[in-house]
Design a protein around this motif. Structure first.
Motif, PDB file in Angstrom:
ATOM      1  N   THR A 152       0.834  -1.202   0.000  1.00 37.67           N
ATOM      2  CA  THR A 152       0.000   0.000   0.000  1.00 37.67           C
ATOM      3  C   THR A 152       0.871   1.255   0.000  1.00 37.67           C
ATOM      4  N   GLU A 153       1.917   1.272   0.806  1.00 39.90           N
ATOM      5  CA  GLU A 153       2.807   2.431   0.856  1.00 39.90           C
ATOM      6  C   GLU A 153       3.522   2.637  -0.476  1.00 39.90           C
ATOM      7  N   ILE A 154       3.944   1.557  -1.113  1.00 39.35           N
ATOM      8  CA  ILE A 154       4.625   1.654  -2.405  1.00 39.35           C
ATOM      9  C   ILE A 154       3.656   2.133  -3.484  1.00 39.35           C
ATOM     10  N   ALA A 155       2.457   1.562  -3.520  1.00 35.46           N
ATOM     11  CA  ALA A 155       1.454   1.998  -4.504  1.00 35.46           C
ATOM     12  C   ALA A 155       1.141   3.480  -4.324  1.00 35.46           C
ATOM     13  N   ASP A 156       1.036   3.926  -3.079  1.00 35.87           N
ATOM     14  CA  ASP A 156       0.773   5.332  -2.799  1.00 35.87           C
ATOM     15  C   ASP A 156       1.936   6.208  -3.282  1.00 35.87           C
ATOM     16  N   LEU A 157       3.158   5.790  -3.031  1.00 34.47           N
ATOM     17  CA  LEU A 157       4.325   6.545  -3.479  1.00 34.47           C
ATOM     18  C   LEU A 157       4.317   6.683  -5.003  1.00 34.47           C
ATOM     19  N   LEU A 158       4.083   5.592  -5.701  1.00 33.88           N
ATOM     20  CA  LEU A 158       4.083   5.630  -7.169  1.00 33.88           C
ATOM     21  C   LEU A 158       2.937   6.480  -7.706  1.00 33.88           C
ATOM     22  N   ARG A 194       1.458   9.021  -6.096  1.00 32.75           N
ATOM     23  CA  ARG A 194       1.776  10.410  -5.784  1.00 32.75           C
ATOM     24  C   ARG A 194       2.853  10.951  -6.718  1.00 32.75           C
ATOM     25  N   TYR A 195       3.823  10.108  -7.078  1.00 36.10           N
ATOM     26  CA  TYR A 195       4.866  10.522  -8.011  1.00 36.10           C
ATOM     27  C   TYR A 195       4.259  10.917  -9.360  1.00 36.10           C
ATOM     28  N   LEU A 196       3.404  10.066  -9.914  1.00 34.81           N
ATOM     29  CA  LEU A 196       2.791  10.392 -11.208  1.00 34.81           C
ATOM     30  C   LEU A 196       1.961  11.666 -11.119  1.00 34.81           C
ATOM     31  N   ARG A 197       1.202  11.818 -10.060  1.00 37.05           N
ATOM     32  CA  ARG A 197       0.400  13.030  -9.906  1.00 37.05           C
ATOM     33  C   ARG A 197       1.299  14.255  -9.764  1.00 37.05           C
ATOM     34  N   SER A 198       2.432  14.102  -9.095  1.00 31.14           N
ATOM     35  CA  SER A 198       3.338  15.240  -8.915  1.00 31.14           C
ATOM     36  C   SER A 198       3.898  15.725 -10.250  1.00 31.14           C
ATOM     37  N   LEU A 199       4.043  14.826 -11.214  1.00 32.43           N
ATOM     38  CA  LEU A 199       4.515  15.254 -12.532  1.00 32.43           C
ATOM     39  C   LEU A 199       3.554  16.256 -13.155  1.00 32.43           C
ATOM     40  N   ASP A 200       2.266  16.092 -12.873  1.00 31.26           N
ATOM     41  CA  ASP A 200       1.255  16.997 -13.429  1.00 31.26           C
ATOM     42  C   ASP A 200       1.152  18.302 -12.651  1.00 31.26           C
ATOM     43  N   GLU A 201       1.621  18.313 -11.416  1.00 33.32           N
ATOM     44  CA  GLU A 201       1.561  19.519 -10.592  1.00 33.32           C
ATOM     45  C   GLU A 201       2.714  20.470 -10.888  1.00 33.32           C
ATOM     46  N   GLY A 202       3.820  19.930 -11.388  1.00 31.44           N
ATOM     47  CA  GLY A 202       4.893  20.763 -11.908  1.00 31.44           C
ATOM     48  C   GLY A 202       5.801  21.453 -10.920  1.00 31.44           C
ATOM     49  N   TYR A 220      10.705  11.206  -3.390  1.00 26.75           N
ATOM     50  CA  TYR A 220      10.485  10.044  -4.263  1.00 26.75           C
ATOM     51  C   TYR A 220      11.711   9.187  -4.522  1.00 26.75           C
ATOM     52  N   PHE A 221      12.921   9.769  -4.463  1.00 25.73           N
ATOM     53  CA  PHE A 221      14.106   9.055  -4.921  1.00 25.73           C
ATOM     54  C   PHE A 221      15.185   8.945  -3.856  1.00 25.73           C
ATOM     55  N   THR A 222      15.964   7.864  -3.930  1.00 16.76           N
ATOM     56  CA  THR A 222      17.160   7.737  -3.106  1.00 16.76           C
ATOM     57  C   THR A 222      18.239   8.646  -3.695  1.00 16.76           C
ATOM     58  N   ALA A 223      19.267   8.931  -2.921  1.00 16.51           N
ATOM     59  CA  ALA A 223      20.342   9.801  -3.396  1.00 16.51           C
ATOM     60  C   ALA A 223      21.070   9.198  -4.595  1.00 16.51           C
ATOM     61  N   ASP A 224      21.159   7.863  -4.649  1.00 12.83           N
ATOM     62  CA  ASP A 224      21.908   7.188  -5.713  1.00 12.83           C
ATOM     63  C   ASP A 224      21.012   6.583  -6.799  1.00 12.83           C
ATOM     64  N   VAL A 251      13.531   0.870  -2.194  1.00 17.80           N
ATOM     65  CA  VAL A 251      14.149   0.472  -0.932  1.00 17.80           C
ATOM     66  C   VAL A 251      13.436   1.179   0.211  1.00 17.80           C
ATOM     67  N   ARG A 252      13.396   0.476   1.339  1.00 24.98           N
ATOM     68  CA  ARG A 252      12.832   1.075   2.549  1.00 24.98           C
ATOM     69  C   ARG A 252      13.921   1.936   3.189  1.00 24.98           C
ATOM     70  N   THR A 253      13.612   3.192   3.460  1.00 28.62           N
ATOM     71  CA  THR A 253      14.550   4.100   4.112  1.00 28.62           C
ATOM     72  C   THR A 253      13.939   4.545   5.434  1.00 28.62           C
ATOM     73  N   ALA A 254      14.678   5.307   6.191  1.00 26.20           N
ATOM     74  CA  ALA A 254      14.153   5.841   7.451  1.00 26.20           C
ATOM     75  C   ALA A 254      12.949   6.742   7.204  1.00 26.20           C
ATOM     76  N   GLU A 255      12.867   7.354   6.012  1.00 31.65           N
ATOM     77  CA  GLU A 255      11.757   8.245   5.664  1.00 31.65           C
ATOM     78  C   GLU A 255      10.607   7.510   4.971  1.00 31.65           C
ATOM     79  N   GLY A 256      10.766   6.220   4.726  1.00 32.26           N
ATOM     80  CA  GLY A 256       9.749   5.442   4.014  1.00 32.26           C
ATOM     81  C   GLY A 256      10.320   4.898   2.714  1.00 32.26           C
ATOM     82  N   TRP A 257       9.478   4.313   1.900  1.00 28.47           N
ATOM     83  CA  TRP A 257       9.902   3.728   0.631  1.00 28.47           C
ATOM     84  C   TRP A 257      10.343   4.821  -0.329  1.00 28.47           C
ATOM     85  N   ARG A 258      11.438   4.555  -1.071  1.00 26.73           N
ATOM     86  CA  ARG A 258      11.936   5.464  -2.087  1.00 26.73           C
ATOM     87  C   ARG A 258      12.339   4.656  -3.326  1.00 26.73           C
ATOM     88  N   ILE A 259      12.265   5.291  -4.474  1.00 24.38           N
ATOM     89  CA  ILE A 259      12.654   4.667  -5.743  1.00 24.38           C
ATOM     90  C   ILE A 259      14.174   4.727  -5.861  1.00 24.38           C
TER      91      ILE A 259
END
Length: 152
Positions: free
Chosen positions: A17-23, A25-33, A43-47, A124-132
């Motif tokens: 559920t957390e991963i589906a929500d992240l993905l 929200r990511y797609l919607r954020s592309l439209d928000e600009g 959305y993303f890990t540093a690497d 990957v699961r990070t301290a802040e939650g799932w990230r791509i």
């Protein structure tokens, strides 16, 4: 069913559920600009490594710059993701879904460019939650006028 099995299944469902929500929200954020460092860190890990139609880049800053350049080609967009299959393996996961993207070009002509393909993500699961940590958007078909990329 024992308590350990139930707890494991609940954790798996929460992760999916957390991963589906992240993905989503990511797609919607592309439209928000709004693409800044805070957005990229959400959305993303540093690497992160991202394979996009406009090229492959590595590192969160490079992904941010590439998305800023790519999305500047459009006046308005709608990104839809569906049919995501999410597999969780402890603190890592993969997701594959379909993506349909509709773009109104920023050249003032109101031309529309539509692309569809498959979006593959490693997370990957990070301290802040799932990230791509890796992503690839593989376009299967397009329709309409593609944007003209400015010379770099």
């Amino acid at each position: 069913m024992d308590t350990e099995t139930i707890d494991s299944r609940i954790r798996d469902l929460l992760d999916r559920t957390e991963i589906a929500d992240l993905l989503d929200r990511y797609l919607r954020s592309l439209d928000e600009g709004i693409f800044d460092e805070q957005w990229a860190g959400t959305y993303f890990t540093a690497d992160v490594t991202a394979e996009m139609p406009i090229g492959t880049v590595s590192g969160r800053e490079a992904v941010l710059a590439s998305i800023q350049r790519g999305m500047a080609l459009f006046d308005r967009t709608v990104h839809l993701g569906t049919n995501a299959v999410i597999e969780v393996h402890g603190d890592t996961a993969t997701a594959r879904g379909a993506q349909l993207s509709t773009h109104v070009l920023a050249d003032g002509a109101e031309d529309v460019f539509v692309s569809a393909g498959h979006a593959d993500s490693e997370l990957v699961r990070t301290a802040e939650g799932w990230r791509i940590s890796a992503s690839a958007l593989r376009i299967v078909w397009t329709r309409g006028t593609p944007p003209r990329r400015p010379a770099v």
